[in-house]
Write an enzyme that holds these catalytic residues in place. Structure first.
Site, short mmCIF file in Angstrom:
data_model
loop_
_atom_site.label_atom_id
_atom_site.label_comp_id
_atom_site.label_asym_id
_atom_site.label_seq_id
_atom_site.Cartn_x
_atom_site.Cartn_y
_atom_site.Cartn_z
N HIS A 282 100.62 51.47 23.18
CA HIS A 282 99.47 52.71 22.64
C HIS A 282 98.24 52.59 23.14
O HIS A 282 97.39 53.33 22.80
CB HIS A 282 99.69 52.46 21.23
CG HIS A 282 99.00 51.47 20.68
ND1 HIS A 282 99.48 50.17 20.82
CD2 HIS A 282 97.86 51.12 19.88
CE1 HIS A 282 98.79 49.21 20.11
NE2 HIS A 282 97.49 49.81 19.70
N ASP A 283 97.82 51.51 23.94
CA ASP A 283 96.50 51.40 24.61
C ASP A 283 96.41 51.50 25.85
O ASP A 283 95.35 51.64 26.37
CB ASP A 283 96.11 49.84 24.01
CG ASP A 283 95.67 49.63 22.72
OD1 ASP A 283 95.47 50.59 22.10
OD2 ASP A 283 95.52 48.46 22.16
N ASP B 277 102.28 45.23 11.95
CA ASP B 277 101.08 45.04 12.76
C ASP B 277 100.34 44.39 11.60
O ASP B 277 100.19 44.54 10.57
CB ASP B 277 100.12 46.34 13.15
CG ASP B 277 99.78 46.14 14.77
OD1 ASP B 277 98.74 45.37 14.70
OD2 ASP B 277 100.06 47.03 15.68
N ASP C 122 96.97 41.65 15.77
CA ASP C 122 95.84 42.35 16.70
C ASP C 122 94.81 41.30 17.14
O ASP C 122 94.31 40.44 16.28
CB ASP C 122 95.35 43.34 15.80
CG ASP C 122 94.53 44.30 16.52
OD1 ASP C 122 95.07 44.97 17.49
OD2 ASP C 122 93.24 44.78 16.23
N GLU D 240 98.41 39.27 19.96
CA GLU D 240 97.94 40.05 21.10
C GLU D 240 96.67 39.17 21.73
O GLU D 240 95.66 38.70 20.89
CB GLU D 240 97.19 41.39 20.72
CG GLU D 240 96.90 42.32 21.74
CD GLU D 240 95.89 43.38 21.49
OE1 GLU D 240 95.72 44.38 22.25
OE2 GLU D 240 95.29 43.10 20.36
O1 ISL Z 1 89.99 43.52 25.27
C1 ISL Z 1 90.32 44.76 25.44
C2 ISL Z 1 89.64 45.08 27.07
O2 ISL Z 1 89.25 44.12 27.62
C3 ISL Z 1 91.05 45.88 24.89
O3 ISL Z 1 92.04 46.04 25.67
C4 ISL Z 1 91.58 45.04 23.59
O4 ISL Z 1 92.46 44.17 23.87
C5 ISL Z 1 92.25 46.12 22.85
O5 ISL Z 1 91.60 47.26 22.74
C6 ISL Z 1 92.48 45.38 21.46
O6 ISL Z 1 93.71 46.46 20.98
C7 ISL Z 1 94.11 46.26 19.89
O7 ISL Z 1 92.87 46.12 18.73
C8 ISL Z 1 92.10 47.33 18.64
C9 ISL Z 1 92.88 48.69 18.69
O8 ISL Z 1 91.89 49.81 18.82
C10 ISL Z 1 93.70 48.64 19.59
O9 ISL Z 1 94.67 49.77 19.42
C11 ISL Z 1 94.68 47.40 19.17
O10 ISL Z 1 95.93 47.59 20.13
C12 ISL Z 1 90.92 47.10 17.64
O11 ISL Z 1 91.92 47.01 16.57
#
Ligand code: ISL
Ligand code: CA
Length: 557
Positions: free
Chosen positions: A334-335, A98, A202, A258
């Protein structure tokens, strides 16, 4: 279309905290992953994406990095990581780490110095003066943080606010500052020179903060969506091209960005072969189908997934990137909640629907991502109390919505049980012994009690398990170019139960038929299957004109 190893490979995502605990402190670790390499290899995957293992105070489980070049002690050491890398490589598996550079931890040395206005770090973050409104000092903008509350935090020493799109312990970095960008590139080389095979970046499309305009406050919100100021701004492409030139172009690596809120046209820019930016992206439209958009409650007021829309979105991306870019195919991570719970039926047809969904993800173009536990059909968890949850997004939302009386506690907890991030973060279920043998200590988060039935040992012993279906599906995927590179065409677009499509490449043609319902369906009259022979599926069903509940079949012309 250029052939690439990262297009033909299958990615397995590991959330290290919850994979396997080698020293029984309740936290999964790098040595735990090393112990499980034979299992990982047995699935047939080629690439691991490892969620952050860097030094971090863990406000957001490692997405708040304190030291980019060191490993969090709970997870192990740099030597452990090097050993993991070597052993994976010996087994023909690549490792993607990551890269979290939209923000870092407020405990990172850069931020500690930035707060004290020490050069050059004073300009490494996004600092703005407050706004005077009616004689009162207010935040520079009215933006809402992804983790509740304002995106701004006041620091007396500078008499300024810093921006944090996520938690206040995750200050956003200033990509306009060249010295900072060079530090990022240097850090990337440090890992690539160690042998790492690429990065998952990220929220990489949020790195450029173009403007600072207030947004419109909606519904019961106290703050507004400010994303039009900082999401997918053209400048991001310039930074990525610079990063590519300085770093990525010098190595044979894979990168996945992402990119929430991205359109197919943008997606083709980020991942276009002639653009020199990223290998592929993660898109979110199909994930957002389960969110009710009522501000500010969003994901915590879930709605059922509309299958017709799901088909429409996935088709749009298949067609939009064909020959133009490359996507990632994922249905959970994981989200996100567990895919069998969100898109299948985790009560009555758990195995069938988990296999059906695996058929979808392994026959589409784009690189398939399997999130740990998906391969045994792990499901969402439903904890009774807020105290059992660990995710900062859930905990902050509870304070913001429930403690202020804006949402009833039972409504909120119901939403969490459907869409909360901890659904996918409960420990990996290895067998039916205590704590599923994830740890002999006290796990950092409770297990899903269904581990007594759903676990790797059980799946290994059952010829018809979800796991064994994944193994076969993966091997079929790898030898079928039509799945990887083929042209996609959606059939029966308006049918709300059946997801059917063709994939075609260099004279080979397949029809994939997926039943997204618990009904027995007749398809003889709907699809012309003349000349097609079934080559794979999740039932022993010789009748090509019939679909059983959550049945998947792949037919070849
Ligand atoms: O944008 C979002 C909702 O509209 C979120 O889903 C966002 O894309 C997401 O939370 C981003 O995720 C990543 O960055 C975060 C972290 O908490 C997540 O685990 C990671 O995957 C902050 O670093
Ligand atoms: Ca441990």
């Amino acid at each position: 279309m250029n052939k690439k190893w990262w297009k033909e490979g299958i990615v397995y995502q590991i959330y290290p905290r919850s994979y396997f605990d080698s020293n029984n402190d309740g936290i999964g670790d790098i040595r735990g992953i090393i112990e499980k390499i034979p299992y990982i290899k047995s699935i047939g995957v080629d690439i691991i994406w490892l969620n952050p293992v860097y030094d971090s105070p863990n406000d957001d489980n490692g997405y708040d990095i304190r030291d980019y070049k060191n490993i969090l002690t709970e997870f192990g050491s740099l030597e452990d990581l090097q050993e993991l890398l070597n052993k994976l490589h010996e087994n023909g598996i690549r490792l993607v780490m990551d890269l979290v550079v939209n923000h870092c931890s407020d405990e990172h040395e850069w931020f500690v110095k930035s707060k004290q206005n020490i050069e050059p770090y004073n300009d490494y973050f996004i600092w703005e003066k407050g706004k005077k409104v009616d004689g009162e000092m207010k935040e520079p903008t009215n933006w809402a943080s992804f983790f509740s509350g304002s995106t701004w935090e006041y620091v007396e020493e500078r008499d300024e606010y810093y921006l944090h799109l996520f938690s206040k312990k995750q200050p956003d970095l200033n990509w306009k500052n060249e010295a900072f960008r060079l530090e990022v590139y240097e850090m990337m080389k440090y890992w690539l020179d160690m042998g790492v095979d690429g990065f998952r970046m990220d929220v990489i499309n949020l790195i450029h903060k173009e403007s600072f305009e207030d947004g419109i406050i909606e519904g019961y919100s106290k703050y507004a969506d400010g994303s039009s100021n900082y999401m997918n701004k053209p400048k991001v492409h310039e930074y990525l091209q610079e990063m590519n030139k300085e770093v990525l172009s010098k190595y044979d690596v894979m990168t996945v960005g992402e990119t929430p809120g991205v359109t197919a046209e943008d997606g083709a820019k980020y991942s276009g072969e002639d653009r020199n930016e990223l290998s592929m992206i993660f898109t979110f439209e199909h994930m957002d189908l389960a969110n009710n958009n009522e501000a500010p409650f969003g994901k915590f007021l879930p709605k059922p997934v509309d299958v017709v829309k799901l088909k429409e979105i996935l088709s749009k991306w298949q067609i939009g990137l064909h020959g133009k870019g490359w996507n990632s195919i994922y249905m959970n991570n994981h989200d996100q909640p567990r895919m069998v719970s969100r898109f299948g039926d985790d009560k009555n047809y758990r195995k069938q629907s988990a296999k059906m969904l695996a058929t979808l993800t392994h026959t589409l173009s784009g690189t398939p991502y399997i999130y740990q536990g998906e391969e045994i059909g792990m499901t969402n968890v439903n904890f009774d109390s807020i105290d059992d949850y660990r995710d900062i997004e859930i905990i902050n939302a509870y304070k913001d919505f429930v403690e202020t009386g804006r949402l009833r506690e039972d409504t909120f907890l119901h939403g969490v049980s459907i869409n909360g991030r901890d659904n996918s973060r409960t420990p990996m279920q290895w067998d039916n012994k205590e704590n599923a043998s994830f740890t002999k200590g006290t796990p950092w988060i409770k297990l899903n009690p269904n581990y007594v039935d759903i676990n790797v040992e059980e799946a290994n012993n059952d010829e018809n398990s979800v796991l064994n279906y994944y193994r076969k599906m993966i091997s079929l995927r790898k030898k079928t170019n039509a799945f990887i590179y083929g042209k996609f065409e959606l059939l029966l677009p308006d049918n709300k139960d059946i997801f059917a499509y063709t994939k075609e490449f260099e004279g080979e043609k397949y029809i994939v038929v997926l039943n997204f319902s618990k009904n027995d369906l007749e398809i003889g009259g709907l699809l012309d299957l003349d000349g097609y022979t079934k080559v794979f599926g999740n039932y022993d069903n010789d009748d090509n004109g019939k679909l059983l509940p959550y049945e998947s079949k792949i037919l070849k012309l």
